[in-house]
Write a protein that holds these residues in place. Structure first.
Motif, short mmCIF file in Angstrom:
data_model
loop_
_atom_site.label_atom_id
_atom_site.label_comp_id
_atom_site.label_asym_id
_atom_site.label_seq_id
_atom_site.Cartn_x
_atom_site.Cartn_y
_atom_site.Cartn_z
N PRO A 1 0.84 -1.21 0.00
CA PRO A 1 0.00 0.00 0.00
C PRO A 1 0.87 1.25 0.00
O PRO A 1 1.92 1.29 0.66
N PRO A 2 0.46 2.29 -0.74
CA PRO A 2 1.27 3.51 -0.83
C PRO A 2 1.08 4.44 0.38
O PRO A 2 0.29 4.16 1.28
N ARG B 1 0.35 0.88 6.45
CA ARG B 1 0.71 -0.49 6.83
C ARG B 1 -0.54 -1.19 7.36
O ARG B 1 -1.10 -0.80 8.37
N ILE B 2 -0.97 -2.22 6.61
CA ILE B 2 -2.18 -2.97 6.99
C ILE B 2 -1.75 -4.13 7.87
O ILE B 2 -0.95 -4.98 7.47
N ASN B 3 -2.30 -4.18 9.08
CA ASN B 3 -1.92 -5.20 10.05
C ASN B 3 -2.69 -6.50 9.87
O ASN B 3 -2.10 -7.58 9.87
N TYR B 4 -3.99 -6.42 9.75
CA TYR B 4 -4.79 -7.63 9.55
C TYR B 4 -6.16 -7.25 9.00
O TYR B 4 -6.55 -6.07 8.98
N VAL B 5 -6.91 -8.27 8.56
CA VAL B 5 -8.23 -8.08 7.98
C VAL B 5 -9.17 -9.15 8.52
O VAL B 5 -8.75 -10.28 8.80
N THR B 6 -10.43 -8.79 8.69
CA THR B 6 -11.45 -9.74 9.12
C THR B 6 -12.78 -9.37 8.50
O THR B 6 -13.02 -8.21 8.15
N ASN C 1 -2.53 1.56 10.07
CA ASN C 1 -2.06 2.70 10.85
C ASN C 1 -2.61 4.03 10.34
O ASN C 1 -2.85 4.96 11.12
N LEU C 2 -2.81 4.14 9.00
CA LEU C 2 -3.28 5.41 8.43
C LEU C 2 -4.46 5.15 7.48
O LEU C 2 -4.30 5.17 6.26
N ARG D 1 -8.53 2.31 11.95
CA ARG D 1 -7.26 2.48 12.67
C ARG D 1 -7.10 1.37 13.68
O ARG D 1 -8.03 1.03 14.41
N LYS D 2 -5.91 0.80 13.70
CA LYS D 2 -5.65 -0.30 14.63
C LYS D 2 -5.54 0.22 16.06
O LYS D 2 -4.86 1.21 16.28
#
Length: 499
Positions: free
Chosen positions: A440-441, A445-450, A464-465, A498-499
């Motif tokens: 991702p640009p 930063r993608i931590n996880y998905v559900t 994070n953003l 946001r995480k």
């Protein structure tokens, strides 16, 4: 089958308002414009421990059977047919205007058919209307029930009269238990099974799949409904705007129960004004909201228009499943048969399936259409609806019946796709692979998905953003998600949190 209580009367006496009042829902469009109600409307009424079907009809005026325009003639024919099938008639008259010649003509019809009748005098709002009751007694249908539909006066008395009238007809009314569930009976006829009794199917007891038939004016929505049912349920004419109300009809196909919702043809809001078309448009939007899947009907003999795109975009925004139905294929000249893969009508949800490419059969016996016409229309659909690339396309003819029942097979699969759940572990394996291929640009930063919802499938990406995730990356993730996991025929929603 349920006993039928039919509301009749001349135009503008308040039949649709009474229908709304008795059903407890603002279902029918009401306005001072004569002839607002065209197709009959039906609602299931539970009053205490009894149940019956309440039917609203267009205003009766027998002179229009021969002298009226095509819509007026069809309205009169439909109302007369419904009257013949009635168990009990609620004859509504206008206490303010008194009895007119049209009322006397309706009385003659009711007497000829020998139908039990409850006479109701609407608009009894004051002593001035009481003076007109003498002429209403002269109809010879007994004492009228004084009601004011607008103010809710006399409605309870009318309900009691209806129940007593049904009992006098010596019909076994469906009795409801304390929980409101209907008691079992030794036998139920075919119509009862079709329209009333909840059916057992694989998806669950009594589940009803709600299908909204939507599209612009004169693409053949009402004709398609009639073709499904095998009867003239909705009035059909070449006049734009023939259908105003949404028409709900229960239907059973392959042991599954559907609620077919025929809607008015949508126009641009700037062209609707504030009249009946505006009210009909609002009903269409509500019909889409309460549906599970929308049949987006296009005219196969015409070009895709901007209005078709607007309607498709609204369905997408509502998060409903979509099947694109290309109607009027009988107007295309027959030349060469479709290619063998299309003739088989195979349905697949694989990544390279014909359905995902818009190459879908219309029937086991499809019309002999030019190959270039089929391919040309599919290309146009792909160009005009890039946001519906995942929607299946079926070619039908409501006029000849070709391909219409294959619509239900596609709808069933779309419903299954809308209810699919993917485990968090599988989703995060997908996320790991896709981010290795393309990060991702903008420092995201993608931590996880559900998966957080179904119908439509909704996925939450925790990062994070979230505000910096560009729409192009969202589209990339959705495309890869569909490539990997399917979700054919249904919108997919991606949420970034946001995480």
């Amino acid at each position: 089958m349920l006993p039928k209580v039919v509301i009749i009367g001349r135009v503008n006496v308040g039949k649709s308002s009474l229908f709304n009042r008795l059903s407890g829902v603002r279902y029918a469009i009401t306005s001072p414009v004569p002839g607002t109600t065209r197709d009959y409307l039906e609602a299931e009424i539970v009053d205490g421990r009894t149940k019956y079907s309440l039917i609203d009809t267009g205003g009766l005026d027998l002179s229009k059977l021969k002298k009226g325009n095509i819509i007026e003639q069809e309205t009169q024919k439909q109302a007369r047919k419904i009257l013949e099938d009635a168990t009990l008639v609620v004859f509504l008259v206008d206490a303010k205007e008194g009895i007119l010649n049209t009322d006397w003509e309706i009385v003659k019809v009711v007497r000829k058919l020998k139908k039990p009748t409850v006479l109701a005098a609407n608009k009894c709002d004051g002593p001035k209307e009481e003076a007109e009751l003498a002429s209403i007694y002269g109809l010879g249908l007994g004492e009228p029930v004084r009601v004011s539909v607008a103010q809710g006066i006399g409605i309870d008395e009318l309900k009691e009269k209806i129940k007593k009238g049904l009992k006098k007809a010596h019909l076994p009314l469906p009795l409801l238990g304390k929980e409101g569930k209907e008691r079992s009976r030794s036998s139920l006829d075919k119509e009862r099974k079709k329209c009333v009794q909840p059916l057992l199917n694989k998806e669950g007891r009594g589940e009803v799949i709600k299908l909204a038939i939507v599209g612009k004016q004169n693409v053949g929505k009402s004709s398609l409904l009639n073709a499904f049912l095998g009867e003239e349920r909705a009035i059909v004419s070449d006049t734009p705007g023939t259908t105003l109300d949404t028409v709900d009809t229960f239907y059973t196909y392959a042991d599954k129960r559907y609620l077919l919702i025929d809607t008015a043809g949508l126009k641009k809001r700037s062209q609707m004004g504030r009249g009946l078309l505006f009210l009909g448009g609002n009903r269409v939007e509500k019909a889409i909201e309460r549906s599970d899947v929308c049949l987006l009907v296009l005219d196969g003999s015409a070009k895709v228009s901007r209005q078709d795109q607007h309607i498709a975009a609204f369905v997408l925004e509502a998060g409903k499943g979509v099947v694109i139905v290309v109607n009027k294929t009988d107007l295309l000249k027959a030349q060469t048969p479709l290619s063998p893969p299309l003739l088989r009508g195979e349905v697949s949800t694989s990544l390279n399936s014909p359905l995902l490419r818009g190459e879908v059969s219309t029937s086991l016996n499809p019309p002999l259409l030019r190959g270039e016409e089929i391919e040309g229309f599919k290309r146009r659909v792909g160009l005009e609806f890039p946001f519906l690339a995942w929607a299946p396309i079926v070619f039908v003819s409501a006029q000849t019946g070709v391909g219409i029942f294959e619509v239900f097979d596609l709808v069933d699969q779309v419903v299954v796709e809308r209810k699919r759940r993917i485990t968090t572990a599988e989703l995060n394996r997908f996320l790991q692979n896709v981010t290795l291929y393309r990060q991702p640009p903008n420092g995201v930063r993608i931590n996880y998905v559900t998966q957080v919802e179904i119908s439509p499938p909704t996925f939450a990406f925790f990062c994070n953003l979230p505000d910096r995730v560009h729409f192009s990356y969202r589209r990339f993730l959705e495309n890869r998600l569909r490539d990997k996991l399917g979700f054919w025929g249904t919108p997919v929603r991606l949420e970034f949190r946001r995480k």
